[in-house]
Motif scaffolding. Structure first.
Motif, short mmCIF file in Angstrom:
data_model
loop_
_atom_site.label_atom_id
_atom_site.label_comp_id
_atom_site.label_asym_id
_atom_site.label_seq_id
_atom_site.Cartn_x
_atom_site.Cartn_y
_atom_site.Cartn_z
N ARG A 1 0.83 -1.21 0.00
CA ARG A 1 0.00 0.00 0.00
C ARG A 1 0.87 1.25 0.00
NH1 ARG A 1 -4.84 0.17 4.23
NH2 ARG A 1 -5.44 -1.56 2.86
N VAL A 2 1.92 1.26 0.84
CA VAL A 2 2.82 2.41 0.89
C VAL A 2 3.58 2.57 -0.42
CG1 VAL A 2 4.90 3.34 2.00
CG2 VAL A 2 3.07 2.36 3.40
N VAL B 1 4.67 5.20 -5.67
CA VAL B 1 4.85 5.11 -7.13
C VAL B 1 3.90 6.07 -7.84
CG1 VAL B 1 4.50 3.61 -9.14
CG2 VAL B 1 5.77 2.78 -7.16
N VAL B 2 2.64 6.10 -7.40
CA VAL B 2 1.66 6.99 -8.03
C VAL B 2 2.05 8.45 -7.86
CG1 VAL B 2 -0.74 7.79 -7.92
CG2 VAL B 2 -0.25 5.34 -7.87
N LEU B 3 2.48 8.82 -6.66
CA LEU B 3 2.76 10.23 -6.37
C LEU B 3 4.08 10.71 -6.94
CD1 LEU B 3 1.54 10.52 -2.65
CD2 LEU B 3 0.52 11.62 -4.64
N SER C 1 0.24 13.95 -7.71
CA SER C 1 -1.17 14.12 -8.03
C SER C 1 -2.06 13.46 -6.99
CB SER C 1 -1.47 13.53 -9.41
OG SER C 1 -2.86 13.53 -9.66
N GLY C 2 -2.73 14.28 -6.20
CA GLY C 2 -3.68 13.75 -5.23
C GLY C 2 -4.88 13.11 -5.91
N ALA D 1 2.84 2.32 -16.42
CA ALA D 1 2.05 3.52 -16.71
C ALA D 1 0.95 3.62 -15.64
CB ALA D 1 1.44 3.44 -18.10
N LEU D 2 0.37 4.79 -15.54
CA LEU D 2 -0.63 5.01 -14.50
C LEU D 2 -1.82 4.07 -14.67
CD1 LEU D 2 -1.23 6.73 -12.02
CD2 LEU D 2 -2.33 8.42 -13.52
#
Length: 432
Positions: free
Chosen positions: A31-32, A37-39, A46-47, A105-106
């Protein structure tokens, strides 16, 4: 062996308990790492992207929980749990390889987050009801409490371990490590002594089984009361990942490190609550109501905390009250539900408990933006107190419960349907 750890004397449960710690640690690590990775890797902090990722993990719970409960009641739960954990292994491996090869990729994260949510939806009712196959019914509350203790031990270990791995070799390797950690439950189930399992009755394949689950819950006012409390508290009072961040930064002027530390203080209280829950033999609706009320009071105290240090200290009893409510609700429902219906009932409970979070979180976020950080926590505390009082008043009137308060080790006692039934059984035994 201490009564707190009584269920560990059973070989099969012992395997499951330690496998749960390992796999849950991997879940917190992932989860962390996924959020990181996303942020930082796939977006520029990006929130919105992070919110979409989180939502995709919760949406399947709202949609598929009733069907997940039916499947948990129909099939061999050991095999179902091995399948869901294998899917977690595959998901972690795919994302790890994508990140390490710089091809992620996202949309890959979105797709795998959705897959993870679907897997979790079908895993949860099977996982919760499977515990009753590992221990005698008298040990079920203890086993449920120890499961919560395992989860919160992992909650202490997972984020820190993930941070160390990310700092040392990068986030991609967190997912590769998890492909090994997620094998623990698969291996534990394979090593269990089948002859010592207490396999529950399976529901036959019939039409209308989801409606049957809803009817069963509707006719059980005690389960409805628990679900109402759990739903309201989860929706408005258990958004600490967001509210603690707002309090730490906007009110106390702290950074990311101090915000992360607040989660550890909460986890300390939660772990203590889980261990105390493991000592209780027969949790009841009364305990759910009282712990929800205390949780609300603690939440209000957090909103009024004058300093960061005070907030951190109050977070400990808040976590304790929160876990007491969660474990009492879980155990009370499992113990009192017919075995053939247990998967469906637990899936509906999970749908209410977890599914209410994405509904309440935007409301609490709006409160934080327009009313301020303190109100974002205060509103949750007020909602928890109000729902606890309303359910208590309703139960007293509907079930004809008498409440007595006194200065003693057990300051509050109740006399209601269960006590009257026990008195009637005792009278019949004396008469015979």
């Amino acid at each position: 062996m201490s009564s707190t750890f009584a269920s560990l004397k059973f070989f099969n449960y012992r395997l499951w308990f330690f496998a749960n710690i390992i796999a849950s640690t991997g879940m917190w690590m992932q989860r962390v790492a996924q959020d990181w990775v996303v942020l930082t890797v796939l977006t520029n902090n990006s929130g919105t992207a992070l919110g979409i990722t989180t939502a995709l993990q919760f949406v399947p719970t709202l949609i598929f929980s009733p069907w997940a409960g039916v499947i948990a009641d129909r099939v061999n739960r050991r095999r179902l749990l091995q399948l869901t954990q294998l899917m977690n292994v595959v998901s972690a491996l795919i994302l790890g390889v994508l990140i390490l090869t710089n091809t992620a990729a996202l949309w890959h994260v979105y797709a795998l987050a959705l897959l993870s949510g679907v897997v979790s939806t079908f895993d949860s009712p099977a996982r919760q009801t499977f515990v009753s196959e590992l221990v005698p019914v008298g040990h079920l509350p203890n086993a449920v409490g120890l499961n919560s203790a395992a989860f919160n031990t992992a909650r202490l270990l997972g984020p820190a371990s993930s941070g160390l791995v990310i700092a040392a070799v990068g986030p991609g390797w967190v997912f590769i490590v998890n492909t090994v950690l997620f094998l623990a439950p698969i291996t534990a189930v394979a090593l269990m002594r089948v002859g010592e399992l207490r396999e529950m009755e399976h529901a036959p394949r019939e039409k209308g089984q989801i409606r049957e689950g809803f009817r069963y819950v509707k006719n059980r006012t005690d389960i409805v009361a628990i679900m109402v409390i759990a739903g309201v508290v989860s929706a408005f009072g258990m958004n600490f990942q967001m509210t603690s961040a707002v309090m730490a930064t906007d009110v106390y002027g702290k950074g990311a490190g101090e915000y992360g530390l607040l989660g550890s203080f909460m986890a300390i209280g939660a772990l203590a609550g889980a261990l105390l829950a493991a000592r209780r033999k027969y949790p009841r609706v009364r305990l759910v109501v009282i712990s929800a009320f205390i949780f609300g009071i603690c939440d209000i105290a957090l909103a009024l905390a004058p300093s960061y240090e005070t907030f951190a200290l109050i977070a400990i009893p808040t976590g304790l009250a929160m876990l007491t409510m969660i474990t009492a609700a879980n155990a009370a429902i499992q113990i009192s539900t017919d075995p053939a219906m247990r998967g469906r009932v637990m899936s509906l409970y999970v749908m209410v408990f977890l599914g209410s979070t994405p509904i309440g979180a935007p409301i609490i976020g709006w409160v934080a933006d327009y009313w301020g950080a303190r109100w974002s926590i205060g509103v949750g505390g007020i909602a928890s107190v109000v729902v606890a009082v309303m359910v208590a008043v309703w139960a007293i009137k509907t079930w004809d419960v008498r409440v007595q308060a006194r200065l003693s080790r057990h300051p509050i006692t109740t006399y209601g349907p269960r006590e009257r039934a026990a008195d009637m059984r005792a009278a019949r035994e004396q008469h015979d």
